[in-house]
Design a protein around this motif. Structure first.
Motif, PDB file in Angstrom:
ATOM      1  N   PRO A  62      -9.771  -5.293   1.787  1.00 26.78           N
ATOM      2  CA  PRO A  62      -9.602  -4.185   2.761  1.00 26.78           C
ATOM      3  C   PRO A  62      -9.021  -2.773   2.506  1.00 26.78           C
ATOM      4  O   PRO A  62      -7.889  -2.323   2.721  1.00 26.78           O
ATOM      5  CB  PRO A  62      -8.363  -5.007   3.598  1.00 26.78           C
ATOM      6  CG  PRO A  62      -7.692  -5.889   2.508  1.00 26.78           C
ATOM      7  CD  PRO A  62      -8.906  -6.115   1.547  1.00 26.78           C
ATOM      8  N   LYS A  63      -9.807  -2.380   1.260  1.00 26.99           N
ATOM      9  CA  LYS A  63      -9.388  -1.076   0.658  1.00 26.99           C
ATOM     10  C   LYS A  63     -10.369  -0.602  -0.030  1.00 26.99           C
ATOM     11  O   LYS A  63     -11.316  -1.326  -0.483  1.00 26.99           O
ATOM     12  CB  LYS A  63      -8.066  -1.393  -0.121  1.00 26.99           C
ATOM     13  CG  LYS A  63      -8.308  -1.965  -1.345  1.00 26.99           C
ATOM     14  CD  LYS A  63      -6.723  -1.970  -2.202  1.00 26.99           C
ATOM     15  CE  LYS A  63      -7.084  -2.988  -3.322  1.00 26.99           C
ATOM     16  NZ  LYS A  63      -5.729  -3.129  -4.212  1.00 26.99           N
ATOM     17  N   VAL A 128      -8.762 -15.628   1.620  1.00 24.38           N
ATOM     18  CA  VAL A 128      -8.205 -14.965   0.649  1.00 24.38           C
ATOM     19  C   VAL A 128      -6.886 -14.369   1.166  1.00 24.38           C
ATOM     20  O   VAL A 128      -6.697 -14.087   2.350  1.00 24.38           O
ATOM     21  CB  VAL A 128      -9.085 -13.856   0.114  1.00 24.38           C
ATOM     22  CG1 VAL A 128     -10.348 -14.274  -0.655  1.00 24.38           C
ATOM     23  CG2 VAL A 128      -9.697 -12.712   0.961  1.00 24.38           C
ATOM     24  N   THR A 129      -5.902 -14.094   0.188  1.00 31.19           N
ATOM     25  CA  THR A 129      -4.969 -13.352   0.767  1.00 31.19           C
ATOM     26  C   THR A 129      -4.651 -12.017  -0.102  1.00 31.19           C
ATOM     27  O   THR A 129      -5.188 -11.964  -1.270  1.00 31.19           O
ATOM     28  CB  THR A 129      -3.507 -14.046   0.247  1.00 31.19           C
ATOM     29  OG1 THR A 129      -3.252 -14.211  -1.282  1.00 31.19           O
ATOM     30  CG2 THR A 129      -3.444 -15.589   0.750  1.00 31.19           C
ATOM     31  N   SER A 130      -4.797 -10.914   0.809  1.00 29.46           N
ATOM     32  CA  SER A 130      -4.738  -9.576  -0.054  1.00 29.46           C
ATOM     33  C   SER A 130      -3.442  -9.198  -0.430  1.00 29.46           C
ATOM     34  O   SER A 130      -2.497  -9.525   0.098  1.00 29.46           O
ATOM     35  CB  SER A 130      -5.294  -8.613   1.073  1.00 29.46           C
ATOM     36  OG  SER A 130      -6.695  -9.077   1.217  1.00 29.46           O
ATOM     37  N   SER A 131      -3.401  -8.436  -1.531  1.00 27.59           N
ATOM     38  CA  SER A 131      -2.128  -7.664  -2.072  1.00 27.59           C
ATOM     39  C   SER A 131      -2.205  -6.199  -2.573  1.00 27.59           C
ATOM     40  O   SER A 131      -3.394  -5.819  -2.414  1.00 27.59           O
ATOM     41  CB  SER A 131      -1.929  -8.617  -3.353  1.00 27.59           C
ATOM     42  OG  SER A 131      -2.798  -8.625  -4.192  1.00 27.59           O
ATOM     43  N   GLY A 132      -1.179  -5.714  -2.541  1.00 32.02           N
ATOM     44  CA  GLY A 132      -1.125  -4.515  -3.185  1.00 32.02           C
ATOM     45  C   GLY A 132      -0.663  -3.519  -2.225  1.00 32.02           C
ATOM     46  O   GLY A 132      -1.116  -3.694  -1.208  1.00 32.02           O
ATOM     47  N   ALA A 133      -0.269  -2.388  -2.675  1.00 33.30           N
ATOM     48  CA  ALA A 133       0.369  -1.327  -1.595  1.00 33.30           C
ATOM     49  C   ALA A 133      -0.621  -0.682  -1.000  1.00 33.30           C
ATOM     50  O   ALA A 133      -0.432  -0.177  -0.025  1.00 33.30           O
ATOM     51  CB  ALA A 133       1.478  -0.542  -2.304  1.00 33.30           C
ATOM     52  N   SER A 134      -1.338  -0.286  -1.866  1.00 38.76           N
ATOM     53  CA  SER A 134      -2.913   0.535  -1.296  1.00 38.76           C
ATOM     54  C   SER A 134      -3.391  -0.052   0.021  1.00 38.76           C
ATOM     55  O   SER A 134      -3.777   0.379   0.906  1.00 38.76           O
ATOM     56  CB  SER A 134      -3.725   0.919  -2.500  1.00 38.76           C
ATOM     57  OG  SER A 134      -4.367  -0.349  -3.053  1.00 38.76           O
ATOM     58  N   ASP A 143       4.041  -2.238   1.892  1.00 42.78           N
ATOM     59  CA  ASP A 143       3.545  -3.178   0.638  1.00 42.78           C
ATOM     60  C   ASP A 143       3.147  -4.216   1.122  1.00 42.78           C
ATOM     61  O   ASP A 143       3.641  -4.590   2.424  1.00 42.78           O
ATOM     62  CB  ASP A 143       4.477  -3.296  -0.382  1.00 42.78           C
ATOM     63  CG  ASP A 143       4.211  -3.757  -1.756  1.00 42.78           C
ATOM     64  OD1 ASP A 143       3.032  -3.918  -1.915  1.00 42.78           O
ATOM     65  OD2 ASP A 143       4.951  -3.491  -2.624  1.00 42.78           O
ATOM     66  N   SER A 144       2.137  -5.013   0.447  1.00 41.89           N
ATOM     67  CA  SER A 144       1.987  -6.492   0.781  1.00 41.89           C
ATOM     68  C   SER A 144       3.328  -7.607   0.670  1.00 41.89           C
ATOM     69  O   SER A 144       3.953  -7.235  -0.129  1.00 41.89           O
ATOM     70  CB  SER A 144       0.683  -6.940   0.148  1.00 41.89           C
ATOM     71  OG  SER A 144       1.222  -7.054  -1.362  1.00 41.89           O
TER      72      SER A 144
END
Length: 448
Positions: A62-63, A128-134, A143-144
């Motif tokens: 999602p980025k 999936v689990t999405s991560s990261g501040a962006s 943030d995630s």
């Protein structure tokens, strides 16, 4: 020598624009805008179906994930693409990636059930689990959530989705024109869920789909990821570089699945495989070297530094990785891939330049370069050695790499009796040898 294993392996094709190699798009024959060309996706899916692959798979994030100056970066929404592919194919399964971190169970359950209806039972969900501040900032967050919390959310998400997919019993629709009765209201079951992360009241507005629920796939090898897969996954996409590492992962997952009260035969382990096929081994290596020459090291160094949580200045192309790297416990984004990359570099004492070349074909997935016979030998050895139930095939260049694999490697596997010659069922679950789940609200109850 491993003992010949009963059964046949499973093959999934991982669709990825012009190919999985970092520089595939730069080849003269490649389409640099393949990632937004639906005809490209249709062509690849038709080739894979000709090769009797179990499924096609689309990743998602999602980025915007790459520097668009250096590499194709467009990403169409997977369920939309797979709906188009459902109309271009008849048998092959269709697996979409969707995040539990930035989605809602009701909408996603509805989309996936819709794809299953449209494809007559060929839908799958890569959870999936999405991560990261962006990524988080694209959804109004700073943030995630932490790694462990993301998996707790994912578990509740799947539980809600499964309740929604079961909210219509199989025989809800009566369609009695004479009496004017379309459906039996007693067979509708609202989700009625109020949990830690989600509140979902009603029933799904889509009838129960042909498979009951889509095939559930998980990708990730962290401890949290393995625990989640043992509880929910029916196929696991993983990245393993050596036979020994793959065997350890396979055995560990089997143990975890048993501890979760499930049958490990119902969880298929599919490591990533980047095949580079030539008429001779020399020709295959020349193809690989040509691709590697097209890698832009300075760009690749930026990507590697980001993955390793370093500044680009800390990496020197002709030196090995710095001694003081973060520990996996400090990594919130794709822990297992971080450990895999560092492991490759340390095990083979690679310089940063050499590591970039090693990662170029498949971002850490295993690359096998050689003749069709050599690649078939490697695949069968991993299968017979219980390192894999099949492979997530990632051609370095597409569609040509897939076409070569289908025309040259698949027939060898078929002649050896380790891969199907024809589809034996109509649904994705049929291809993976998995039963259709009973509806939890029906009299026979839920049977995982």
């Amino acid at each position: 020598m491993s003992t010949r294993r009963a059964g046949t392996l499973h093959l999934n094709i991982f669709l990825h624009n012009a190919g999985h190699h970092e520089a595939a798009w730069r080849l003269p024959e490649s389409d640099p805008v393949a990632d937004t060309n639906i005809e490209h996706y249709r062509n690849v899916a038709v080739i894979a179906e000709r090769g009797k692959f179990d499924s096609v798979f689309l990743a998602d994030n999602p980025k915007l994930t790459t520097d668009i100056r250096r590499r194709p970066s467009g990403t169409l929404e997977p369920t939309v693409v797979l709906t188009a592919l459902a109309c271009a194919t008849r048998h092959i399964g269709l697996i979409a990636t969707a995040s539990t971190t930035y989605s809602d169970p009701y909408n996603l359950a509805r989309r996936l059930a819709s794809v299953d209806h449209i494809s007559a039972g060929r839908a799958g969900w890569n959870i999936v689990t999405s991560s990261g501040a962006s990524a988080a900032r694209n959804f109004g967050l700073d943030d995630s959530p932490p790694h462990h919390e993301r998996y707790l959310r994912a578990a509740e998400f799947v539980e809600v989705a499964q309740r929604l997919w079961d909210s219509w019993e199989d025989d809800t629709i009566v369609a009695d024109k004479e009496r004017g009765v379309w459906g039996d209201g007693t067979k509708i079951h609202p989700a009625a869920h109020a949990g830690t992360f989600f509140r979902v009241e009603g029933a799904l507005n889509v009838p129960r789909s042909p498979q009951g629920q889509p095939l559930l796939v998980q990708a990730g090898s962290s401890q949290d990821g393995r625990a989640f897969a043992a509880q929910y996954a029916e196929a696991v996409f993983t990245a393993q570089q050596t036979l020994e590492e793959a065997q350890q992962f396979y055995a560990d997952m089997a143990k975890r699945v048993v501890q979760a009260g499930r049958d490990p035969r119902n969880v298929k382990i599919l490591p990533g495989l980047v095949p580079i096929v030539g008429a001779t081994e020399h020709e295959a290596r020349a193809m690989a070297e040509e691709l590697d020459r097209l890698i832009l090291p300075e760009y690749a160094k930026l990507q590697l530094a980001s993955r390793l949580r370093l500044s680009p200045e800390e990496l020197q192309l002709d030196h090995e990785l710095p001694v003081n790297l973060p520990h996996e416990g400090e990594i919130e984004d794709v822990k297992s891939r971080f450990s895999l990359i560092v492991g490759i570099a340390r095990r083979d004492s690679l310089t940063v330049r050499q590591l970039i070349a090693r990662l170029g074909p498949g971002r850490g997935h295993r690359t096998v370069t050689g003749t069709a016979e050599q690649i078939a030998d490697s695949m069968q050895h991993w299968f017979d050695s219980r390192a894999a139930d099949g492979f997530n095939v990632m051609p370095a260049v597409m569609p040509s790499g897939l076409e070569t694999f289908v025309d040259q490697v698949v027939p060898i596997l078929q002649d050896r009796g380790v891969f199907r010659r024809e589809y034996e069922g109509s649904t994705l679950r049929d291809h993976y040898g998995l039963a259709r789940p009973a509806n939890r609200f029906a009299p026979q109850g839920w049977d995982r």
